[in-house]
Design a protein around this motif. Sequence first.
Motif, PDB file in Angstrom:
ATOM      1  N   THR A  93      -2.455   5.701 -18.218  1.00 48.44           N
ATOM      2  CA  THR A  93      -3.621   5.622 -16.984  1.00 48.44           C
ATOM      3  C   THR A  93      -3.200   4.485 -15.998  1.00 48.44           C
ATOM      4  O   THR A  93      -3.735   4.056 -15.114  1.00 48.44           O
ATOM      5  N   SER A  94      -2.106   3.486 -16.628  1.00 46.27           N
ATOM      6  CA  SER A  94      -1.838   2.353 -16.042  1.00 46.27           C
ATOM      7  C   SER A  94      -1.071   2.563 -14.623  1.00 46.27           C
ATOM      8  O   SER A  94      -0.272   3.607 -14.489  1.00 46.27           O
ATOM      9  N   PRO A  95      -1.348   1.783 -13.565  1.00 42.44           N
ATOM     10  CA  PRO A  95      -0.906   1.920 -12.238  1.00 42.44           C
ATOM     11  C   PRO A  95       0.648   1.660 -12.384  1.00 42.44           C
ATOM     12  O   PRO A  95       1.274   2.640 -11.747  1.00 42.44           O
ATOM     13  N   GLU A  96       1.294   0.988 -13.396  1.00 41.67           N
ATOM     14  CA  GLU A  96       2.516   1.192 -13.430  1.00 41.67           C
ATOM     15  C   GLU A  96       3.301   2.214 -13.823  1.00 41.67           C
ATOM     16  O   GLU A  96       4.152   2.696 -13.254  1.00 41.67           O
ATOM     17  N   MET A  97       2.756   2.833 -14.936  1.00 39.59           N
ATOM     18  CA  MET A  97       3.331   4.333 -15.351  1.00 39.59           C
ATOM     19  C   MET A  97       2.910   5.258 -14.651  1.00 39.59           C
ATOM     20  O   MET A  97       3.675   6.427 -14.428  1.00 39.59           O
ATOM     21  N   MET A  98       1.577   5.405 -13.901  1.00 39.57           N
ATOM     22  CA  MET A  98       1.269   6.209 -12.835  1.00 39.57           C
ATOM     23  C   MET A  98       2.208   6.406 -11.740  1.00 39.57           C
ATOM     24  O   MET A  98       2.506   7.391 -11.205  1.00 39.57           O
ATOM     25  N   GLY A  99       2.609   5.107 -11.414  1.00 34.49           N
ATOM     26  CA  GLY A  99       3.697   5.154 -10.263  1.00 34.49           C
ATOM     27  C   GLY A  99       4.901   5.907 -10.807  1.00 34.49           C
ATOM     28  O   GLY A  99       5.707   6.893  -9.886  1.00 34.49           O
ATOM     29  N   VAL A 100       5.459   5.788 -11.859  1.00 35.88           N
ATOM     30  CA  VAL A 100       6.668   6.400 -12.324  1.00 35.88           C
ATOM     31  C   VAL A 100       6.336   7.889 -12.396  1.00 35.88           C
ATOM     32  O   VAL A 100       7.353   8.613 -11.858  1.00 35.88           O
ATOM     33  N   VAL A 118      18.975   8.257  -7.455  1.00 33.27           N
ATOM     34  CA  VAL A 118      17.617   7.877  -7.540  1.00 33.27           C
ATOM     35  C   VAL A 118      17.244   7.147  -8.819  1.00 33.27           C
ATOM     36  O   VAL A 118      17.929   7.651  -9.823  1.00 33.27           O
ATOM     37  N   VAL A 119      16.773   5.963  -8.610  1.00 34.78           N
ATOM     38  CA  VAL A 119      16.526   5.153  -9.964  1.00 34.78           C
ATOM     39  C   VAL A 119      15.132   4.845 -10.308  1.00 34.78           C
ATOM     40  O   VAL A 119      14.416   4.696  -9.137  1.00 34.78           O
ATOM     41  N   LEU A 120      14.731   5.143 -11.500  1.00 37.11           N
ATOM     42  CA  LEU A 120      13.317   4.932 -12.033  1.00 37.11           C
ATOM     43  C   LEU A 120      13.335   3.766 -12.843  1.00 37.11           C
ATOM     44  O   LEU A 120      13.984   3.854 -14.164  1.00 37.11           O
ATOM     45  N   ASN A 121      12.591   2.831 -12.847  1.00 36.44           N
ATOM     46  CA  ASN A 121      12.416   1.659 -13.518  1.00 36.44           C
ATOM     47  C   ASN A 121      11.456   1.971 -14.544  1.00 36.44           C
ATOM     48  O   ASN A 121      10.288   1.994 -13.901  1.00 36.44           O
ATOM     49  N   ILE A 122      11.442   1.815 -15.868  1.00 33.74           N
ATOM     50  CA  ILE A 122      10.430   2.378 -16.772  1.00 33.74           C
ATOM     51  C   ILE A 122       9.897   1.063 -17.220  1.00 33.74           C
ATOM     52  O   ILE A 122      10.559   0.231 -17.850  1.00 33.74           O
ATOM     53  N   ASP A 180      -4.959  11.645  -2.722  1.00 31.56           N
ATOM     54  CA  ASP A 180      -5.863  10.932  -3.435  1.00 31.56           C
ATOM     55  C   ASP A 180      -6.648  11.688  -4.436  1.00 31.56           C
ATOM     56  O   ASP A 180      -6.862  11.283  -5.470  1.00 31.56           O
ATOM     57  N   GLU A 181      -7.045  13.244  -4.016  1.00 37.20           N
ATOM     58  CA  GLU A 181      -7.611  13.972  -4.859  1.00 37.20           C
ATOM     59  C   GLU A 181      -6.712  14.175  -5.915  1.00 37.20           C
ATOM     60  O   GLU A 181      -7.279  14.429  -7.279  1.00 37.20           O
ATOM     61  N   ASN A 182      -5.456  14.391  -5.895  1.00 37.57           N
ATOM     62  CA  ASN A 182      -4.558  14.904  -6.999  1.00 37.57           C
ATOM     63  C   ASN A 182      -4.572  13.418  -7.894  1.00 37.57           C
ATOM     64  O   ASN A 182      -4.435  13.816  -9.086  1.00 37.57           O
ATOM     65  N   ARG A 183      -4.636  12.340  -7.270  1.00 39.23           N
ATOM     66  CA  ARG A 183      -4.384  11.329  -8.237  1.00 39.23           C
ATOM     67  C   ARG A 183      -5.594  10.992  -8.909  1.00 39.23           C
ATOM     68  O   ARG A 183      -5.395  10.696 -10.352  1.00 39.23           O
ATOM     69  N   ARG A 184      -6.684  11.212  -8.449  1.00 41.36           N
ATOM     70  CA  ARG A 184      -7.906  11.218  -9.214  1.00 41.36           C
ATOM     71  C   ARG A 184      -7.948  12.405 -10.417  1.00 41.36           C
ATOM     72  O   ARG A 184      -8.283  12.033 -11.457  1.00 41.36           O
ATOM     73  N   HIS A 185      -7.511  13.385 -10.016  1.00 37.99           N
ATOM     74  CA  HIS A 185      -7.295  14.438 -10.902  1.00 37.99           C
ATOM     75  C   HIS A 185      -6.551  14.179 -12.188  1.00 37.99           C
ATOM     76  O   HIS A 185      -6.731  14.418 -13.230  1.00 37.99           O
ATOM     77  N   SER A 225       0.802  -0.993   0.173  1.00 36.55           N
ATOM     78  CA  SER A 225       0.009   0.096  -0.136  1.00 36.55           C
ATOM     79  C   SER A 225       0.891   1.324   0.011  1.00 36.55           C
ATOM     80  O   SER A 225       1.068   1.957   0.916  1.00 36.55           O
ATOM     81  N   PRO A 226       1.525   1.447  -1.123  1.00 33.14           N
ATOM     82  CA  PRO A 226       2.426   2.402  -0.976  1.00 33.14           C
ATOM     83  C   PRO A 226       1.947   3.913  -0.838  1.00 33.14           C
ATOM     84  O   PRO A 226       2.805   5.008  -0.509  1.00 33.14           O
ATOM     85  N   THR A 227       0.548   4.278  -1.118  1.00 35.38           N
ATOM     86  CA  THR A 227       0.092   5.446  -0.683  1.00 35.38           C
ATOM     87  C   THR A 227      -0.280   5.699   0.885  1.00 35.38           C
ATOM     88  O   THR A 227      -0.721   6.733   1.279  1.00 35.38           O
ATOM     89  N   SER A 228      -0.318   4.676   1.735  1.00 38.96           N
ATOM     90  CA  SER A 228      -0.411   4.633   2.953  1.00 38.96           C
ATOM     91  C   SER A 228       0.347   5.687   3.816  1.00 38.96           C
ATOM     92  O   SER A 228       1.544   5.518   3.444  1.00 38.96           O
ATOM     93  N   LYS A 229      -0.018   6.158   4.777  1.00 42.19           N
ATOM     94  CA  LYS A 229       1.125   7.107   5.507  1.00 42.19           C
ATOM     95  C   LYS A 229       1.133   6.404   6.840  1.00 42.19           C
ATOM     96  O   LYS A 229       0.316   6.204   7.581  1.00 42.19           O
ATOM     97  N   VAL A 230       2.761   5.908   6.902  1.00 42.24           N
ATOM     98  CA  VAL A 230       2.954   5.351   8.151  1.00 42.24           C
ATOM     99  C   VAL A 230       3.655   5.919   9.242  1.00 42.24           C
ATOM    100  O   VAL A 230       4.871   6.681   8.708  1.00 42.24           O
ATOM    101  N   ILE A 231       3.257   6.017  10.370  1.00 44.90           N
ATOM    102  CA  ILE A 231       4.051   6.863  11.553  1.00 44.90           C
ATOM    103  C   ILE A 231       4.700   5.801  12.242  1.00 44.90           C
ATOM    104  O   ILE A 231       3.785   5.117  13.062  1.00 44.90           O
ATOM    105  N   VAL A 232       5.922   5.732  12.479  1.00 47.26           N
ATOM    106  CA  VAL A 232       6.597   4.654  13.242  1.00 47.26           C
ATOM    107  C   VAL A 232       6.794   5.468  14.547  1.00 47.26           C
ATOM    108  O   VAL A 232       6.883   6.367  14.830  1.00 47.26           O
ATOM    109  N   VAL A 233       6.508   4.505  15.621  1.00 44.74           N
ATOM    110  CA  VAL A 233       6.703   4.659  17.022  1.00 44.74           C
ATOM    111  C   VAL A 233       7.861   4.052  17.567  1.00 44.74           C
ATOM    112  O   VAL A 233       8.031   2.808  17.397  1.00 44.74           O
ATOM    113  N   THR A 234       8.807   4.751  18.157  1.00 43.59           N
ATOM    114  CA  THR A 234       9.990   4.157  18.916  1.00 43.59           C
ATOM    115  C   THR A 234      10.327   4.412  20.189  1.00 43.59           C
ATOM    116  O   THR A 234       9.476   5.413  20.733  1.00 43.59           O
ATOM    117  N   GLY A 235      11.114   4.111  20.651  1.00 45.85           N
ATOM    118  CA  GLY A 235      11.612   4.443  21.980  1.00 45.85           C
ATOM    119  C   GLY A 235      12.673   5.486  22.150  1.00 45.85           C
ATOM    120  O   GLY A 235      13.184   6.052  21.075  1.00 45.85           O
TER     121      GLY A 235
END
Length: 451
Positions: free
Chosen positions: A151-158, A312-316, A132-137, A79-89
């Motif tokens: 429109t493919s998820p593969e290219m949209m991710g790039v 930074v490496v981008l795989n096309i 999410d709004e930006n992705r839909r737009h 779930s690459p769009t999820s915002k993960v907040i890590v909790v540490t000591g």
Amino acid sequence: MAQSNKPDLLIIEDDKGLQKQLKWSFDQYNVILAEDRDSALVELRRFQPQVITLDLGLPPDPANASVGLELLEEILSLSPTSKVIVVTGNDQREIAMQAVNAGAYDYYQKPIQPEELTLIIKRAFELAKLEDENRRHFQQQKESFHGIIATSPEMMGVCQKIEKVAPTDVSVLLLGDSGTGKELLARAIHDISPRRSKNMVAINCAAIPDNLLESELFGYEAGAFTGANKTTMGKIEYANGGTLFLDEIGDMPMALQAKLLRFLQERVVERVGGRESIPVDVRIIAATHHTLEDLVNEGKFREDLFYRLSEVVLNIPALSKRNGDVVLIARSLLEKFNRQYSRNIRGFSKDAVQAMEAYSWPGNVRELENKIKSAVVMSDSNQITAKDLQIDEAQLREMPLNLRQVREAAETRAIQRAIVLSDGNISQAAKLLGLTRPTLYSLMDKYSISS
């Protein structure tokens, strides 16, 4: 029922007492609790929450962060769009920063103060909603991303990664087969960067003879060699303040790689035959269809240069891996060549669409462009047919067009994989799939799947 209208918040925490405290503190959300890796992944698949809090100290090794960091990687993969907040000591700031570098949205150090954590969670939800709004737009405006049609998820991710990396000055390495549009993507990075008002200069390292490539890149002084009648700036100098695009960098000769590395380290150039060091400020984007790691291992590419270029490496993805993009790009190319050649071809026949979707496109977008151009010039009707595209039927993959077939094939693969991952335990497989056990048994009977 009211709770279903609340945003889903997944809390991954193995301390039962803290679980209860957090669930009570965050009653404005639909709080989902998980206490270890397996339960976290089950709930992630089931609810797909926008925001997740992740305690890095999880069983079976709660004293260390290794399990939590591995889980973070799995979460962002699923779930690459999820915002993960890590909790540490309190003594784990370095680990927290490691998690942020790995893709976590933010970190929070224990002991937990619910009021403070609430603010971080609220900001995370706001950002997730905006993205999410930006992705839909972006999906609605298919052709708005600097000439990249997708429109493919593969290219949209790039494209989303390009939006993130463009405002920075880091070096970008574009990896992909020939014809996948690496130069177009490099142009997009330049066009939305702070350097867009300056030049983007491209040079194909494979298209210029080795003995000329150095002078093309670095320039030369008058008299440096036979025929050098005047001092000439190289491509690097022309790109000063802007972007230098080095296409097919994997074909650059080893001797010139050393000189390029020196430039990247010192940001000065010396023209061929000159002694003056000329400071140059450029952003480097490189591209290749080679696997540079293999070239490094074979001694054909400098390892230190590879790391300089690949910040930074981008795989096309290949065109055949971009689900749904082929026909979309073809229609855009048809409009382009209609205008260019003063034709009025209205579209593609059904057999042409099926052929385009089933063909493997070894030459990628460049091959598609050539076939559409030829068809526009040669077609005698108001529609382009599969025959006009000159696609050999023997090269077509079998593509199910019936939605029921597609769905059944996908469900069968998912069920079989879940059963394998759970070692034949149907209850565990049902949890992985987010189903009840009776529903899974019913689907297994439907598709004749055995455990």
